[in-house]
Design a protein around this motif. Structure first.
Motif, PDB file in Angstrom:
ATOM      1  N   PHE A 121      75.165  18.746  50.776  1.00 46.25           N
ATOM      2  CA  PHE A 121      75.527  17.878  51.905  1.00 46.25           C
ATOM      3  C   PHE A 121      77.050  17.817  52.047  1.00 46.25           C
ATOM      4  N   LEU A 122      77.744  17.563  50.939  1.00 56.61           N
ATOM      5  CA  LEU A 122      79.204  17.486  50.971  1.00 56.61           C
ATOM      6  C   LEU A 122      79.821  18.854  51.279  1.00 56.61           C
ATOM      7  N   GLY A 123      79.207  19.914  50.761  1.00 56.23           N
ATOM      8  CA  GLY A 123      79.726  21.260  51.016  1.00 56.23           C
ATOM      9  C   GLY A 123      79.645  21.639  52.479  1.00 56.23           C
ATOM     10  N   ALA A 124      78.549  21.249  53.130  1.00 61.10           N
ATOM     11  CA  ALA A 124      78.412  21.542  54.557  1.00 61.10           C
ATOM     12  C   ALA A 124      79.464  20.779  55.366  1.00 61.10           C
ATOM     13  N   MET A 125      79.641  19.483  55.077  1.00 63.94           N
ATOM     14  CA  MET A 125      80.649  18.703  55.803  1.00 63.94           C
ATOM     15  C   MET A 125      82.054  19.235  55.523  1.00 63.94           C
ATOM     16  N   ARG A 126      82.274  19.632  54.295  1.00 69.53           N
ATOM     17  CA  ARG A 126      83.595  20.160  53.920  1.00 69.53           C
ATOM     18  C   ARG A 126      83.966  21.350  54.798  1.00 69.53           C
ATOM     19  N   ALA A 127      82.994  22.187  55.093  1.00 65.87           N
ATOM     20  CA  ALA A 127      83.227  23.384  55.899  1.00 65.87           C
ATOM     21  C   ALA A 127      83.174  23.102  57.401  1.00 65.87           C
ATOM     22  N   GLY A 128      83.025  21.824  57.774  1.00 67.42           N
ATOM     23  CA  GLY A 128      83.009  21.471  59.191  1.00 67.42           C
ATOM     24  C   GLY A 128      81.657  21.622  59.842  1.00 67.42           C
ATOM     25  N   MET A 129      80.631  21.861  59.040  1.00 70.97           N
ATOM     26  CA  MET A 129      79.266  21.935  59.560  1.00 70.97           C
ATOM     27  C   MET A 129      78.652  20.540  59.585  1.00 70.97           C
ATOM     28  N   VAL A 130      77.473  20.417  60.147  1.00 78.60           N
ATOM     29  CA  VAL A 130      76.867  19.104  60.382  1.00 78.60           C
ATOM     30  C   VAL A 130      75.518  19.037  59.671  1.00 78.60           C
ATOM     31  N   PRO A 131      75.482  18.519  58.442  1.00 78.98           N
ATOM     32  CA  PRO A 131      74.224  18.475  57.688  1.00 78.98           C
ATOM     33  C   PRO A 131      73.366  17.271  58.058  1.00 78.98           C
ATOM     34  N   PHE A 132      72.111  17.364  57.716  1.00 79.27           N
ATOM     35  CA  PHE A 132      71.215  16.210  57.804  1.00 79.27           C
ATOM     36  C   PHE A 132      70.104  16.382  56.784  1.00 79.27           C
ATOM     37  N   TYR A 133      69.707  15.249  56.191  1.00 79.60           N
ATOM     38  CA  TYR A 133      68.602  15.248  55.235  1.00 79.60           C
ATOM     39  C   TYR A 133      67.274  15.062  55.963  1.00 79.60           C
ATOM     40  N   VAL A 134      66.241  15.699  55.415  1.00 82.16           N
ATOM     41  CA  VAL A 134      64.878  15.540  55.904  1.00 82.16           C
ATOM     42  C   VAL A 134      63.977  15.242  54.707  1.00 82.16           C
ATOM     43  N   ASN A 135      63.052  14.349  54.898  1.00 82.06           N
ATOM     44  CA  ASN A 135      62.126  13.965  53.839  1.00 82.06           C
ATOM     45  C   ASN A 135      61.373  15.195  53.318  1.00 82.06           C
ATOM     46  N   PRO A 136      61.494  15.510  52.029  1.00 82.14           N
ATOM     47  CA  PRO A 136      60.829  16.706  51.500  1.00 82.14           C
ATOM     48  C   PRO A 136      59.310  16.583  51.437  1.00 82.14           C
ATOM     49  N   ASN A 137      58.789  15.387  51.658  1.00 82.46           N
ATOM     50  CA  ASN A 137      57.341  15.196  51.619  1.00 82.46           C
ATOM     51  C   ASN A 137      56.664  15.519  52.943  1.00 82.46           C
ATOM     52  N   TYR A 138      57.441  15.885  53.944  1.00 78.04           N
ATOM     53  CA  TYR A 138      56.859  16.232  55.240  1.00 78.04           C
ATOM     54  C   TYR A 138      56.027  17.501  55.138  1.00 78.04           C
ATOM     55  N   GLY A 139      55.152  17.675  56.126  1.00 81.17           N
ATOM     56  CA  GLY A 139      54.345  18.878  56.214  1.00 81.17           C
ATOM     57  C   GLY A 139      54.973  19.891  57.151  1.00 81.17           C
ATOM     58  N   VAL A 140      54.289  21.013  57.328  1.00 80.10           N
ATOM     59  CA  VAL A 140      54.826  22.121  58.130  1.00 80.10           C
ATOM     60  C   VAL A 140      55.110  21.691  59.560  1.00 80.10           C
ATOM     61  N   ASP A 141      54.173  20.964  60.187  1.00 79.37           N
ATOM     62  CA  ASP A 141      54.370  20.571  61.584  1.00 79.37           C
ATOM     63  C   ASP A 141      55.595  19.680  61.753  1.00 79.37           C
ATOM     64  N   GLU A 142      55.812  18.758  60.811  1.00 78.53           N
ATOM     65  CA  GLU A 142      56.983  17.887  60.909  1.00 78.53           C
ATOM     66  C   GLU A 142      58.270  18.677  60.691  1.00 78.53           C
ATOM     67  N   PHE A 143      58.260  19.612  59.761  1.00 80.02           N
ATOM     68  CA  PHE A 143      59.437  20.453  59.560  1.00 80.02           C
ATOM     69  C   PHE A 143      59.726  21.277  60.815  1.00 80.02           C
ATOM     70  N   LYS A 144      58.689  21.751  61.480  1.00 78.74           N
ATOM     71  CA  LYS A 144      58.877  22.535  62.704  1.00 78.74           C
ATOM     72  C   LYS A 144      59.606  21.712  63.756  1.00 78.74           C
ATOM     73  N   PHE A 145      59.266  20.444  63.845  1.00 83.79           N
ATOM     74  CA  PHE A 145      59.950  19.590  64.828  1.00 83.79           C
ATOM     75  C   PHE A 145      61.451  19.558  64.552  1.00 83.79           C
ATOM     76  N   PHE A 146      61.838  19.308  63.301  1.00 87.34           N
ATOM     77  CA  PHE A 146      63.254  19.184  62.975  1.00 87.34           C
ATOM     78  C   PHE A 146      64.000  20.499  63.176  1.00 87.34           C
ATOM     79  N   ILE A 147      63.351  21.612  62.869  1.00 92.85           N
ATOM     80  CA  ILE A 147      63.979  22.915  63.062  1.00 92.85           C
ATOM     81  C   ILE A 147      64.223  23.163  64.548  1.00 92.85           C
ATOM     82  N   ARG A 148      63.218  22.843  65.372  1.00 91.67           N
ATOM     83  CA  ARG A 148      63.357  23.032  66.821  1.00 91.67           C
ATOM     84  C   ARG A 148      64.393  22.081  67.406  1.00 91.67           C
ATOM     85  N   ASP A 149      64.280  20.801  67.050  1.00 94.71           N
ATOM     86  CA  ASP A 149      65.117  19.790  67.678  1.00 94.71           C
ATOM     87  C   ASP A 149      66.584  19.958  67.313  1.00 94.71           C
ATOM     88  N   SER A 150      66.869  20.227  66.056  1.00 92.15           N
ATOM     89  CA  SER A 150      68.262  20.302  65.599  1.00 92.15           C
ATOM     90  C   SER A 150      68.918  21.630  65.935  1.00 92.15           C
TER      91      SER A 150
END
Length: 531
Positions: free
Chosen positions: A85-114
């Protein structure tokens, strides 16, 4: 008033990672312990965390990621999840955490939306994320599995230096995904300067942080409060964060307090209650608190009974507070020696707040309910790809929290509820519409409606009202909960399923949730399966 280690303002050119890592090394504090892994006991100094973050910056740069590219992190809490997380911000990128307990469909949403360009995973998420990325992630440049064979050696091969990206204080730093009024997550975009105005007032007015202090957040990093209390506040204050990859149980929290000399503890009210009940079963009437000085709570209203019981057992007050992902941290809070059980506390200096009534006028009378608006430079700039919701929520310099409160004659604010239908369980938002959709998808009911109801302990539970397809099915509640287990997270699954002949609605077809609450409180409605 306490002296804060957080600056009151920042320069135009500013990267917030400097306040987490670089300044401690410049000030000769590189060998201070930044992180302790509760499971392994492994300690990571500020120098080691700095080097690790730089290596992640180089990993992302190697994959041709550029300024402001989004980086999705779906991992259990670890020093690698912090460093990435800190490494991404350090390089000027924009990180975000996602709950690792999500399933495939929920991960697909975050990949598409972000439209994320990189994904950082571990063994708990890699397989699901690979499936999701194959289906919707053509734009993803890099998939990094930190538990893959050989990754540790690969990471060691990258340089442990990376210059801070020359970001502007008003550039995007990271995203916090939060539930929308429809239940669809939306990303609150925070800028590099936001954390200064979120952390500074809190450590100046509510808690103090000393050399050698140890923070333990029972909420994980992928929750906004967990990220603030487990990452930003301790590291920006030069303290130590105790990182716990496992689910926080009463036993684990108590072990952390006693075994790691925790000084600052964060739990949601539900967990404080579970700890108290656990101690009561063990016959423990007084808890040796060792180094513990501050107990913080948020995410849902703190029942007065839990506050009193905790103070009786530990001798410490729970510093209840109200905050949000959009505001980034707590803006209304108790303070030691000034707690009023049953209230939410007072506005923290550095924040502005007002209550607005239905006519749009500011509330000036005690006990009159209004919608809470707050203002601070820590508030998110906008919602990612949500222009309409941005306009509705961020109005000039004011943020409409949609929380309903009133203030009493002493100036203490009291939480009433949400101005929409959302409610919190275990500190996490529940959208009735989302749960209702999941229930209907099981095919076991004709109609349904979901509300949040107080338990006997003063907390909130999910209750579903259903019109069964088969009224004679005595196993309906059991079957429904089993069917929902694969559809929605556990905390959203109804604790109770009540059967009704019809769902009360308005003339326009909207569910009358007030009527449902009255029906439930009457005690006349049977649970599914009861004769």
């Amino acid at each position: 008033m306490r002296t804060s280690v957080i600056p009151e303002a920042v320069q135009e050119r500013f990267n917030v990672v400097e306040l987490h890592l670089d300044r401690w090394i410049k000030n000769g504090l590189a060998e201070r312990v930044a992180l302790i892994d509760l499971e392994s006991g492994e300690e990571t100094t500020y120098r080691e965390l700095h080097r690790l973050a730089c290596r992640f910056s180089n990993v992302l740069a190697e994959h041709s990621l550029e300024l402001f590219d989004r980086v999705m992190i779906a991992m259990r809490d670890s020093r690698l999840s912090v460093a990435s997380f800190l490494g991404a911000m350090r390089a000027g990128m924009v990180p975000f955490y996602v709950n690792p307990n999500y399933g495939v469909d929920e991960f697909k949403f975050f990949i598409r939306d972000s439209r994320c360009r990189a994904i950082i995973a571990d063994r708990s998420t890699a397989e699901k994320l690979e499936v999701a990325t194959r289906e919707v992630g053509k734009h993803v440049k890099a998939m990094v599995n930190v538990d893959r064979d050989g990754f540790s050696d690969l990471l060691e091969g990258f340089r442990d230096e990376y210059p801070l990206a020359e970001t502007h204080k008003d550039d995007p730093a990271y995203i916090v995904y939060t539930s929308g009024t429809t239940g669809r997550p939306k990303g609150a975009v925070h800028l590099h300067h936001d954390l200064v105005y979120a952390v500074g007032p809190y450590v100046s007015n509510v808690i103090d942080v000393r050399e050698g202090d140890v923070f333990y957040s029972a909420s994980k990093l992928y929750f906004s409060a967990g990220r603030m209390f487990g990452l930003h506040i301790p590291l920006m204050c030069g303290a130590t964060s105790l990182i716990d990859p496992e689910r926080s149980t009463p036993e684990r929290v108590l072990a952390a307090i006693s075994g790691r000399d925790v000084t600052h503890l964060l739990c949601v009210p539900t967990l404080y209650l579970r700890i108290l009940n656990h101690l009561e079963r063990l016959g423990v009437r007084t808890l040796e608190r060792r180094a513990l000085r501050y107990c913080v709570s948020g995410g849902e209203p703190l029942p007065a009974s839990v506050f009193e019981r905790w103070r009786e057992v530990t001798g410490l007050e729970i510093l209840n507070g109200i905050g949000s992902s959009e505001a980034e941290w707590i803006f209304i809070s108790y303070r030691q020696g000034e707690c009023k059980p049953g209230s939410s506390g007072k506005v923290i200096p550095g924040w502005e707040a007002k209550l607005v009534d239905e006519s749009g006028q500011e509330v000036t009378e005690p006990y009159k309910v209004g919608v809470l608006y707050i203002s601070s430079d820590s508030v998110a700039a906008f919602y990612w790809r949500r222009s309409e919701e941005t306009r509705r929520t961020f109005i000039g310099r004011w943020y409409n929290t949609m929380d309903m409160l009133y203030f009493d004659q002493d100036g203490y604010l009291h939480y009433v509820g949400r101005s929409d239908d959302l409610f919190k369980v275990h500190g996490m938002w529940v959208s009735p519409a989302e749960v209702e959709d999941a229930i209907l998808a099981t095919g076991l009911v004709q109609e349904c409606a979901v509300i949040g109801l107080p338990t006997s302990e003063g907390l909130t539970e999910v209750v579903a009202f259903v019109v069964p397809k088969d009224p004679s099915n005595q196993r309906l509640e059991e079957e429904l909960k089993a069917a929902l287990a694969d559809r929605i997270p556990r905390y959203k699954i109804p604790s109770k399923v009540l059967t009704v002949d019809e769902i009360p609605k308005t003339a326009t077809g909207k569910v009358r949730r007030t009527a449902l609450r009255e029906m439930a409180m009457s005690g006349l409605i049977k649970r599914a399966g009861e004769l």
